[in-house]
Design a protein around this motif. Structure first.
Motif, PDB file in Angstrom:
ATOM      1  N   CYS A   1       0.805  -0.988  -0.074  1.00  0.00           N
ATOM      2  CA  CYS A   1      -0.210   0.012   0.186  1.00  0.00           C
ATOM      3  C   CYS A   1       1.151   0.885   0.344  1.00  0.00           C
ATOM      4  O   CYS A   1       0.402   2.175  -0.664  1.00  0.00           O
TER       5      CYS A   1
ATOM      6  N   TRP B   1       1.379   3.831  -2.985  1.00  0.00           N
ATOM      7  CA  TRP B   1       0.590   3.620  -3.755  1.00  0.00           C
ATOM      8  C   TRP B   1       0.332   4.517  -4.923  1.00  0.00           C
ATOM      9  O   TRP B   1      -0.310   4.340  -5.665  1.00  0.00           O
TER      10      TRP B   1
ATOM     11  N   TYR C   1      -8.752   1.006  -4.571  1.00  0.00           N
ATOM     12  CA  TYR C   1      -8.847   1.738  -3.954  1.00  0.00           C
ATOM     13  C   TYR C   1     -10.400   2.818  -3.886  1.00  0.00           C
ATOM     14  O   TYR C   1     -10.992   2.772  -2.841  1.00  0.00           O
TER      15      TYR C   1
ATOM     16  N   TYR D   1      -5.159   6.097   3.196  1.00  0.00           N
ATOM     17  CA  TYR D   1      -5.543   5.672   3.762  1.00  0.00           C
ATOM     18  C   TYR D   1      -6.079   6.062   4.924  1.00  0.00           C
ATOM     19  O   TYR D   1      -7.755   5.829   5.533  1.00  0.00           O
TER      20      TYR D   1
END
Length: 374
Positions: free
Chosen positions: A135, A138, A149, A295
């Motif tokens: 992650c 990204w 996502y 996130y």
């Protein structure tokens, strides 16, 4: 040392009990979790990641490490089982969730003893978010990663998005089949239907993106005050012209390709600084901060929509984040009652960042079976 962290009694969603049978390196496991934050440590390959992988897989039906669920079945076994008991403060009830998956790729899901047909129903009832080392790439991933996502976030925020997305995908597949076979009959009908559905999908994505964009600007200012003029762009997958007219205009090319090369499957989220892609000049550490921000946004939007927090699994974060980034993330996560599962090689290296927590150690016996101990 952090003074954050919440006791389990304050959590709106709490995974209380986890039972595994033949899940990866776990022949059998039954464990209760008393604290809001659980740290799991052990050597690489011991099975610590497999534990949180099981939690995430039970919720989403996907592994963050493998594309095939059959790879999760313990070697030479015929099936795996993941069972959990969790508490949801919104209805003040404890719920039972069980998932069985066989080597023949047959999945059985039961929620409070009743069969469940759709994995997405589980994801809504027992939401889990995983932040694994991948992650933190990204901003460097291919567009499909960021598109996934966005779609996963829109699914959690807009209840009707999933059915629309599936319908759009099916229409696109039919359109591609006609193009691949060279058929022209009914082609314009399918082009028109796809253009309408794609526009609706884009509209829902765009609405959620506006909320993402607002939070992005605020969080960049907080987490990355030295970086100026950083912004996030949503690219829908075609130019600002009428999609149907573009499909008709490119029909000859699409016949040669055997598929359409414009549409919702080309959408992307791009981090920019003025007119330049931020991917070009941001350092590796700064890119990880961008990932943290994305996130954090996901968690915030989920919580604002559902008035509860998902269970959050963090895999091997101290190997990916420096002390400053780790403190930023841990401080944020502990601002609200959230259940955290965190893996690390050595718990003592991250103890200081988390308040009230419980530590488990994982190691393997001579039969390569993972054993969890407190």
């Amino acid at each position: 040392m952090s003074t954050g962290g919440y006791a389990a009694a304050h959590l709106k969603v709490q995974l209380y009990k986890l039972v595994l049978e033949n899940f990866r390196c776990y022949r059998s496991l039954e464990q209760q979790f008393e604290a809001g934050t659980t740290i799991i440590d052990g050597e690489n390959g011991s099975g610590k990641t497999a534990l949180i992988e099981a939690i995430y897989w039970q919720s989403t039906g996907r592994s963050f490490r493998h594309h095939k669920s059959s790879n999760l079945i313990r070697h030479q076994q015929k099936q795996l089982t993941v069972f959990s008991e969790y508490r949801d403060a919104t209805d003040h009830q404890r719920h039972l969730l069980g998932v069985r998956y066989t080597a023949q790729q047959k999945k059985t899901i039961k929620y409070n003893g009743e069969p469940v047909k759709r994995q997405t129903d589980v994801a809504q009832q027992f939401p889990v978010i995983a932040i694994d080392p991948g992650c933190f790439l990204w901003i460097d991933h291919a567009p499909g990663f960021r598109r996934s996502y966005l779609d996963w976030l829109v699914f959690h925020v807009e209840p009707h998005y999933l059915s629309l997305w599936k319908q759009t995908q099916k229409t696109q597949q039919q359109l591609n089949r006609l193009l691949k076979k060279g058929h022209t009959r009914d082609l314009q009908v399918w082009q028109q239907q796809y253009a309408q559905l794609a526009q609706q999908t884009h509209k829902m994505r765009s609405q959620v993106f506006q909320s993402i964009q607002q939070r992005f600007a605020k969080l960049v200012g907080h987490f990355m005050p030295d970086i100026h003029a950083l912004s996030l762009e949503y690219r829908k997958g075609w130019r600002d012209e009428d999609l149907l007219q573009l499909l008709i205009h490119k029909q000859e090319l699409h016949h040669k390709l055997g598929y359409i090369d414009i549409g919702i499957h080309k959408a992307d989220l791009v981090c920019m600084s003025e007119s330049q892609s931020a991917q070009v000049f941001l350092s590796r550490g700064q890119k990880k901060l961008i990932a943290i921000i994305m996130y954090v946004i996901f968690i915030e939007l989920f919580e604002s929509r559902h008035n509860k927090s998902p269970v959050i699994c963090l895999d091997d974060i101290d190997s990916e984040l420096d002390n400053r980034a780790l403190k930023i993330l841990s401080d944020y996560l502990q601002q609200q009652p959230r259940q955290l599962f965190i893996t690390t090689v050595n718990a003592s290296t991250i103890d200081q960042y988390f308040g009230h927590h419980q530590v488990f150690h994982v190691e393997q016996d001579q039969q390569n079976n993972s054993i969890l101990s407190s």
